[in-house]
Design a protein around this motif. Sequence first.
Motif, mmCIF file in Angstrom:
data_model
loop_
_atom_site.group_PDB
_atom_site.id
_atom_site.type_symbol
_atom_site.label_atom_id
_atom_site.label_comp_id
_atom_site.label_asym_id
_atom_site.label_seq_id
_atom_site.Cartn_x
_atom_site.Cartn_y
_atom_site.Cartn_z
ATOM 1 N N PHE A 4 0.814 -1.211 0.000
ATOM 2 C CA PHE A 4 0.000 0.000 0.000
ATOM 3 C C PHE A 4 0.857 1.274 0.000
ATOM 4 C CE2 PHE A 4 -2.169 3.344 2.437
ATOM 5 C CZ PHE A 4 -3.329 3.500 1.696
ATOM 6 N N GLU A 5 1.808 1.371 0.899
ATOM 7 C CA GLU A 5 2.591 2.602 1.017
ATOM 8 C C GLU A 5 3.457 2.834 -0.221
ATOM 9 O OE1 GLU A 5 3.498 6.220 2.387
ATOM 10 O OE2 GLU A 5 1.997 4.881 3.246
ATOM 11 N N THR A 6 3.999 1.787 -0.796
ATOM 12 C CA THR A 6 4.794 1.928 -2.021
ATOM 13 C C THR A 6 3.944 2.487 -3.149
ATOM 14 O OG1 THR A 6 6.266 0.132 -1.381
ATOM 15 C CG2 THR A 6 6.186 0.689 -3.728
ATOM 16 N N VAL A 7 2.751 1.943 -3.318
ATOM 17 C CA VAL A 7 1.841 2.424 -4.361
ATOM 18 C C VAL A 7 1.483 3.882 -4.112
ATOM 19 C CG1 VAL A 7 -0.495 2.184 -5.317
ATOM 20 C CG2 VAL A 7 0.938 0.155 -4.968
ATOM 21 N N CYS A 8 1.176 4.223 -2.886
ATOM 22 C CA CYS A 8 0.829 5.612 -2.559
ATOM 23 C C CYS A 8 1.979 6.563 -2.873
ATOM 24 C CB CYS A 8 0.431 5.733 -1.091
ATOM 25 S SG CYS A 8 -1.146 4.937 -0.697
ATOM 26 N N GLN A 9 3.175 6.181 -2.535
ATOM 27 C CA GLN A 9 4.340 7.027 -2.814
ATOM 28 C C GLN A 9 4.530 7.217 -4.313
ATOM 29 O OE1 GLN A 9 6.472 8.779 -0.811
ATOM 30 N NE2 GLN A 9 5.199 8.242 0.940
ATOM 31 N N GLN A 41 4.206 10.888 -8.832
ATOM 32 C CA GLN A 41 3.938 10.993 -10.267
ATOM 33 C C GLN A 41 2.849 12.013 -10.600
ATOM 34 O OE1 GLN A 41 5.756 9.391 -12.620
ATOM 35 N NE2 GLN A 41 4.638 10.456 -14.213
ATOM 36 N N TRP A 42 1.756 12.039 -9.793
ATOM 37 C CA TRP A 42 0.600 12.832 -10.199
ATOM 38 C C TRP A 42 0.063 13.803 -9.158
ATOM 39 C CZ3 TRP A 42 0.357 7.502 -11.750
ATOM 40 C CH2 TRP A 42 0.520 7.319 -13.120
ATOM 41 N N ALA A 43 0.472 13.710 -7.919
ATOM 42 C CA ALA A 43 -0.221 14.500 -6.898
ATOM 43 C C ALA A 43 0.705 15.140 -5.872
ATOM 44 C CB ALA A 43 -1.244 13.611 -6.185
ATOM 45 N N SER A 44 1.949 15.383 -6.224
ATOM 46 C CA SER A 44 2.905 15.910 -5.239
ATOM 47 C C SER A 44 2.537 17.318 -4.765
ATOM 48 C CB SER A 44 4.330 15.883 -5.786
ATOM 49 O OG SER A 44 4.422 16.686 -6.940
ATOM 50 N N ASP A 45 1.587 17.955 -5.451
ATOM 51 C CA ASP A 45 1.119 19.263 -4.997
ATOM 52 C C ASP A 45 0.023 19.139 -3.938
ATOM 53 O OD1 ASP A 45 -0.646 18.177 -6.914
ATOM 54 O OD2 ASP A 45 -1.400 20.160 -7.449
ATOM 55 N N LYS A 46 -0.357 17.910 -3.613
ATOM 56 C CA LYS A 46 -1.388 17.656 -2.603
ATOM 57 C C LYS A 46 -0.749 16.925 -1.422
ATOM 58 C CE LYS A 46 -4.903 17.041 -6.184
ATOM 59 N NZ LYS A 46 -4.051 17.532 -7.252
ATOM 60 N N PRO A 47 -1.366 16.947 -0.273
ATOM 61 C CA PRO A 47 -0.835 16.171 0.855
ATOM 62 C C PRO A 47 -0.869 14.675 0.533
ATOM 63 C CG PRO A 47 -2.496 17.742 1.596
ATOM 64 C CD PRO A 47 -2.540 17.732 0.102
ATOM 65 N N VAL A 83 -3.706 11.100 -1.187
ATOM 66 C CA VAL A 83 -3.446 9.932 -2.028
ATOM 67 C C VAL A 83 -3.703 8.648 -1.250
ATOM 68 C CG1 VAL A 83 -1.683 8.690 -3.347
ATOM 69 C CG2 VAL A 83 -1.828 11.186 -3.480
ATOM 70 N N ARG A 84 -3.256 8.593 -0.019
ATOM 71 C CA ARG A 84 -3.498 7.390 0.795
ATOM 72 C C ARG A 84 -4.992 7.110 0.936
ATOM 73 N NH1 ARG A 84 0.837 9.549 4.693
ATOM 74 N NH2 ARG A 84 2.693 8.425 4.015
ATOM 75 N N TYR A 85 -5.766 8.153 1.186
ATOM 76 C CA TYR A 85 -7.215 8.009 1.333
ATOM 77 C C TYR A 85 -7.833 7.493 0.029
ATOM 78 C CZ TYR A 85 -12.034 9.241 2.550
ATOM 79 O OH TYR A 85 -13.382 9.203 2.807
ATOM 80 N N ALA A 86 -7.416 8.080 -1.090
ATOM 81 C CA ALA A 86 -7.951 7.666 -2.390
ATOM 82 C C ALA A 86 -7.587 6.217 -2.700
ATOM 83 C CB ALA A 86 -7.435 8.589 -3.486
#
Length: 154
Positions: free
Chosen positions: A15-20, A25-31, A35-38
């Motif tokens: 899970f954490e690897t996928v979230c990272q 790749q796509w959401a580094s401008d968001k907390p 991404v973890r929640y999504a």
Amino acid sequence: MGIQIVNLAEHKEYFETVCQWLWKQWASDKPIEFVRYAVLHNSQIDRVPMTFVALDGEEPVGTVSFWMNDLSCRQDLSPWLASLYVDEEQRGKGIARELQNRVIEEATKLGYSDLYLITTHDDYYERFGWNFIEKAPKLSGDFTKIYSKDLRSL
């Protein structure tokens, strides 16, 4: 041994690897919590949405998702292959094709006749049999491309 594609809902150790990967790749401008929640809520076992992980042995090397929608302005199109990512060191080994095939297999099993994706890549998905539909405007002012795959012809 080859690449194995597993459902993230059944293999939460990745899970954490996928979230990272997805965050970088796509959401580094968001907390990262966004991404973890999504990802948590996009990881079902036997229904859309699903998230898959490509493994080389026990090492995660890529991921892909299967969502009902990946483009809010095209609610009429469904379902979607989304968030296809292969670790940079693992690219060029056919992992992206295997990840796509897993989503195609699940979509077919669930009775869908078409599958869609969006991308900004040029001349990439055509190699895998996807058909360009159109360009769609994004809120940022640029465009993304919509592709489809007819699952009835497989």
